[in-house]
Design a protein around this motif. Structure first.
Motif, PDB file in Angstrom:
ATOM      1  N   ASP A 180      67.357  11.334 -12.440  1.00  0.00           N
ATOM      2  CA  ASP A 180      68.052  12.235 -13.358  1.00  0.00           C
ATOM      3  C   ASP A 180      68.778  11.651 -14.523  1.00  0.00           C
ATOM      4  O   ASP A 180      68.898  12.130 -15.449  1.00  0.00           O
ATOM      5  CB  ASP A 180      68.949  12.602 -11.630  1.00  0.00           C
ATOM      6  N   GLY A 232      65.285  12.127 -16.250  1.00  0.00           N
ATOM      7  CA  GLY A 232      63.227  12.171 -15.090  1.00  0.00           C
ATOM      8  C   GLY A 232      64.836  13.047 -14.418  1.00  0.00           C
ATOM      9  O   GLY A 232      65.480  13.296 -14.045  1.00  0.00           O
ATOM     10  N   THR A 233      63.198  14.100 -13.257  1.00  0.00           N
ATOM     11  CA  THR A 233      63.625  15.475 -12.937  1.00  0.00           C
ATOM     12  C   THR A 233      64.601  14.438 -11.289  1.00  0.00           C
ATOM     13  O   THR A 233      66.041  15.270 -11.056  1.00  0.00           O
ATOM     14  CB  THR A 233      63.260  15.744 -12.014  1.00  0.00           C
ATOM     15  N   GLY A 234      64.782  13.462 -10.756  1.00  0.00           N
ATOM     16  CA  GLY A 234      65.266  13.205  -9.916  1.00  0.00           C
ATOM     17  C   GLY A 234      64.960  13.848  -8.921  1.00  0.00           C
ATOM     18  O   GLY A 234      65.117  13.046  -7.736  1.00  0.00           O
ATOM     19  N   ASN A 235      62.924  14.133  -9.015  1.00  0.00           N
ATOM     20  CA  ASN A 235      62.844  14.668  -7.589  1.00  0.00           C
ATOM     21  C   ASN A 235      62.179  13.563  -7.051  1.00  0.00           C
ATOM     22  O   ASN A 235      61.576  12.429  -7.636  1.00  0.00           O
ATOM     23  CB  ASN A 235      61.804  15.289  -7.871  1.00  0.00           C
ATOM     24  N   ASP A 247      58.172  12.888  -6.952  1.00  0.00           N
ATOM     25  CA  ASP A 247      57.580  12.276  -8.100  1.00  0.00           C
ATOM     26  C   ASP A 247      57.415  11.475  -9.372  1.00  0.00           C
ATOM     27  O   ASP A 247      57.267  10.355  -9.620  1.00  0.00           O
ATOM     28  CB  ASP A 247      57.333  13.788  -8.538  1.00  0.00           C
ATOM     29  N   ALA A 248      59.005  11.746 -10.231  1.00  0.00           N
ATOM     30  CA  ALA A 248      59.566  11.258 -11.163  1.00  0.00           C
ATOM     31  C   ALA A 248      60.039   9.548 -10.469  1.00  0.00           C
ATOM     32  O   ALA A 248      60.003   8.304 -11.377  1.00  0.00           O
ATOM     33  CB  ALA A 248      60.918  11.659 -11.739  1.00  0.00           C
TER      34      ALA A 248
END
Length: 410
Positions: free
Chosen positions: A47, A51-54, A56-57
């Motif tokens: 994050d 990135g999104t921090g989820n 997948d990232a």
């Protein structure tokens, strides 16, 4: 007099080999310590890096490094076999990797580049890291004293690096999100300095071509056994690095530091028992530790998922580490038993290719299965793969004629 002179030379060589074994193990330790520092708080770090921090990232951030490992482990080993030198490549890999970690922290941590550029730097960093890691392992294999003993030293370095990296990384995240990157960079720079004084014992260079490398590995099809076992063992490590960490944080509501401690409970016995169990495999052979350890390891993975409390889960993670320590040095030593002296770099490179493919597969498959169906099928899949690979290959593996194990003496 000649006999006394030879005895004196051998006596001097024993402590020299011991010192080199320690330095090479320290290089491997630092590489793994730096790598695992990032695992406990990967969602937070991703994050911060844009990135999104989820899930997948996080998968992309971890996986891209292992893609580089897979692509470059073999070429580094082949190149070192060709030129008959390994030390310069270990130094280059460690120092270059340190620069890569620092670049991610400086540029990505301050939002100066997009997340896609961070992944590109991460890929380059992985390509250099695997030179230090894989060739340090190969240099250990070049030493006399028994492959089990030398691979036990590699195994304890791997285990201690991961054992300390997870909890230390979790603590560093509480201080600063990018701090683990800076610590990783400093550690790898230290590894490069340590490697400067190592003596090369690589065999003389020989012709290098892709075809000749494939032919040399194909000439020893039995290498497929340690390659396959290494693939599945590292698959479980990749699974726990990403999915296991997420599972512990979701189900037991642990913070990054707590998740790091859970990983540390696995890696501590995994580290401390590598050397004695690697030594044991020099005496009892490779087959029994690999077969018995793999089956028990697969069952223990399922038991971790079924644990109702974090305390019980932590105890099972420690048991899992014991079984892992039974498998790992015996599998690595098996590569040395089967590979020719001149092809050692290629063989270890091939082993690391399959191992890194396994780590990558563990993260990707674990992420896909978890996202699609939940944690239970993911743990079941990984547990069955670990035990199943040995069960499927058991009849042929037990019939395999292996070179006599190198039982070392004083």
């Amino acid at each position: 007099m000649a006999g006394l002179s030879g005895f004196a030379d051998r006596a001097r060589s024993v402590p020299l080999r011991g010192r080199e074994r320690i330095v090479l193990a320290l290089v491997i330790f630092v590489v793994l310590f730096a790598q695992v520092l990032l695992y406990p708080g990967v969602p937070d770090l991703v994050d911060r890096l844009g990135g999104t921090g989820n899930l997948d990232a996080s998968t992309w951030f971890l996986a891209v490094e292992f893609v580089a490992f897979v692509l470059f482990a073999g070429p580094w080993g082949a190149l070192s076999d060709r030129v008959g030198r390994r030390t310069p490549f270990v130094v280059l890999g460690a120092v270059g990797s340190a620069v890569g970690y620092a670049a991610v922290a400086l540029l990505g941590g301050n939002g100066l580049i997009p997340f896609e550029a961070v992944l590109l730097i991460r890929f380059c960093q992985g390509a250099l890291t695997v030179a230090a890691f894989s060739l340090a392992m190969t240099m250990l294999m070049d030493l006399a004293g028994g492959h089990g003993r030398n691979m036990g030293a590699a195994g304890i370095a791997i285990g201690l690096g991961t054992a300390l990296g997870a909890p230390v990384g979790g603590g560093l995240y509480t201080v600063g999100t990018v701090l683990p990157l800076w610590v990783a960079s400093g550690g790898l720079l230290l590894a490069g300095v340590l490697a400067l004084g190592l003596e090369d014992r690589a065999p003389s260079g020989h012709e290098l071509s892709f075809r000749s490398l494939v032919e040399r590995v194909r000439a020893t099809p039995a290498l497929g056994y340690p390659f396959a076992f290494g693939f599945v063992d590292r698959l479980t490590a990749g699974f726990f690095a990403l999915i296991g960490t997420t599972y512990f944080r979701d189900v037991f509501e642990l913070e990054a530091a707590g998740a790091g401690i859970m990983l540390g409970l696995f890696f501590t016995p995994f580290a401390l028992l590598q050397y004695p169990l690697g030594t044991l495999s020099d005496t009892v052979g490779r087959k029994r530790p690999i077969v018995l350890g793999s089956i028990a390891y697969g069952v223990a993975i399922l038991a971790v998922y079924l644990a109702p409390t974090p305390v019980i889960a932590g105890g099972l993670m420690a048991i899992l580490g014991i079984f892992g320590a039974l498998i790992s040095p015996a599998t690595m030593a098996l590569v040395g038993d089967l590979a020719g002296t001149a092809d050692r770099g290629v063989a270890i490179g091939g082993f690391n290719i399959f191992g890194n493919l396994g780590f990558l597969t563990g993260m990707v498959v674990g992420s896909v299965v978890t996202t699609a169906t939940g944690y239970a099928p993911a743990f079941l899949t990984v547990g069955l793969l670990e035990a199943g690979i040995v069960v499927v290959t058991l009849p042929r593996f037990l019939q395999l004629e292996l070179p006599e194990t190198q039982i070392f003496g004083g």
